[in-house]
Write a protein that holds these residues in place. Sequence first.
Motif, mmCIF file in Angstrom:
data_model
loop_
_atom_site.group_PDB
_atom_site.id
_atom_site.type_symbol
_atom_site.label_atom_id
_atom_site.label_comp_id
_atom_site.label_asym_id
_atom_site.label_seq_id
_atom_site.Cartn_x
_atom_site.Cartn_y
_atom_site.Cartn_z
ATOM 1 N N UNK A 1 43.703 59.177 1.491
ATOM 2 C CA UNK A 1 44.606 59.967 0.656
ATOM 3 C C UNK A 1 44.818 61.380 1.213
ATOM 4 N N UNK A 2 43.751 61.972 1.784
ATOM 5 C CA UNK A 2 43.874 63.315 2.353
ATOM 6 C C UNK A 2 44.882 63.348 3.494
ATOM 7 N N UNK A 3 44.975 62.251 4.243
ATOM 8 C CA UNK A 3 45.954 62.205 5.314
ATOM 9 C C UNK A 3 47.329 61.761 4.869
ATOM 10 N N UNK A 4 47.383 60.881 3.855
ATOM 11 C CA UNK A 4 48.664 60.325 3.425
ATOM 12 C C UNK A 4 49.524 61.331 2.672
ATOM 13 N N UNK B 1 52.517 53.932 -0.898
ATOM 14 C CA UNK B 1 53.018 54.804 -1.980
ATOM 15 C C UNK B 1 52.241 54.586 -3.260
ATOM 16 N N UNK B 2 51.942 53.329 -3.580
ATOM 17 C CA UNK B 2 51.208 53.029 -4.806
ATOM 18 C C UNK B 2 49.810 53.621 -4.746
ATOM 19 N N UNK B 3 49.117 53.445 -3.622
ATOM 20 C CA UNK B 3 47.770 53.991 -3.501
ATOM 21 C C UNK B 3 47.780 55.518 -3.577
ATOM 22 N N UNK B 4 48.669 56.163 -2.810
ATOM 23 C CA UNK B 4 48.682 57.625 -2.782
ATOM 24 C C UNK B 4 48.997 58.200 -4.151
ATOM 25 N N UNK B 5 49.936 57.583 -4.873
ATOM 26 C CA UNK B 5 50.276 58.057 -6.217
ATOM 27 C C UNK B 5 49.105 57.859 -7.167
ATOM 28 N N UNK B 6 48.411 56.719 -7.066
ATOM 29 C CA UNK B 6 47.261 56.457 -7.930
ATOM 30 C C UNK B 6 46.128 57.437 -7.638
ATOM 31 N N UNK B 7 45.887 57.709 -6.352
ATOM 32 C CA UNK B 7 44.828 58.645 -5.982
ATOM 33 C C UNK B 7 45.156 60.054 -6.460
ATOM 34 N N UNK B 8 46.404 60.453 -6.315
ATOM 35 C CA UNK B 8 46.804 61.807 -6.701
ATOM 36 C C UNK B 8 46.865 61.977 -8.207
ATOM 37 N N UNK B 9 47.254 60.933 -8.930
ATOM 38 C CA UNK B 9 47.382 61.012 -10.391
ATOM 39 C C UNK B 9 46.117 60.607 -11.135
ATOM 40 N N UNK B 10 45.107 60.149 -10.407
ATOM 41 C CA UNK B 10 43.847 59.808 -11.053
ATOM 42 C C UNK B 10 43.814 58.450 -11.709
ATOM 43 N N UNK B 11 44.729 57.568 -11.358
ATOM 44 C CA UNK B 11 44.699 56.229 -11.946
ATOM 45 C C UNK B 11 46.015 55.506 -11.803
ATOM 46 N N UNK B 12 45.995 54.219 -12.175
ATOM 47 C CA UNK B 12 47.184 53.391 -12.040
ATOM 48 C C UNK B 12 48.260 53.748 -13.052
#
Length: 304
Positions: free
Chosen positions: A69-72, A11-22
């Motif tokens: 991220x494309x799959x998650x 969840x942390x990685x997917x949110x960071x990837x989608x939002x462009x950062x931590x």
Amino acid sequence: MRRLPSLNGVRAFEAAARNGGFAGAARELNVTPAAVSRLVHLLEQRLGVALFERAANRLQLTSSGRLYQAGLTPLLDALAQLTADVTGRGEGHIVTVGVGPTFAIRWLIPRLALLQREAPGLEVRITTGGAAAPFSDGWSCGIELGDRHPPGLVSEPLFSADLLPVCAPAMAAGLAGPGEIDSARLIRVAHAPEDWPRWLAEAGLERLRPAGPVFEFYGQALQAAVDGIGIALGLRPYIDDDLRAGRLVAPFALSVPKGRPWTLVYHPRRREEPGFAAFRRWILRLGAEEGGQGRLIPPAGPVP
């Protein structure tokens, strides 16, 4: 046994990837950026691959990160929808319908009031995937153009998809027959380049090459036709309401099947769900009724 990574890390990685950062992920997940960074780092250790390239004031996905991220994202979206469906059953029946944006706007949404009167406890949630995305397990059903679907899905026809040229009434008044078509006025849909050649071949105008404006979706092309920009090749049932209201007219009588029907697609297990059962009964009946009515709409312009 499934070998799954930490859901918190995912969840942390997917949110960071989608939002462009931590920082953006931290706001979404209601934690600190340092906590997101730590969870992503642990996930990378668990996977044995780097998901982000870290530099001063910059965070960029690696090729592995982009693939992950494309799959998650669709998986987590489906999990969220499935959870909402399950937890929402105590409050009322929920049906999630995957459908293209033009079909949703031009046919389904205008008719939901009819469904509400017939099934007042039913909540319909629309997600605009349809032809733009493969069928999702998180959907109750999909409405798609075509009858070829992955194994294990049920596909039931709703109505045929016929192609019919339409334009604004003022433009139709100046057209005495298909032979007067100006190729520069033929509005095209980017993802359906075969439509105009199919209709023109049936009209005996194979040599005519459409050269009008190009739009991404049928809905955009039809709006351009309403505004007098040119002639759009309307796809039923998108155009039926506009024809009845007089916003668009059909200057020629020739209607050509697209070759693929509109279908209702779902997993067999959904048949036992009361909410989906009510939606299915309603849309199959309405599809049969309006499918017959649509073919009887007369052209409002000259008939060749």
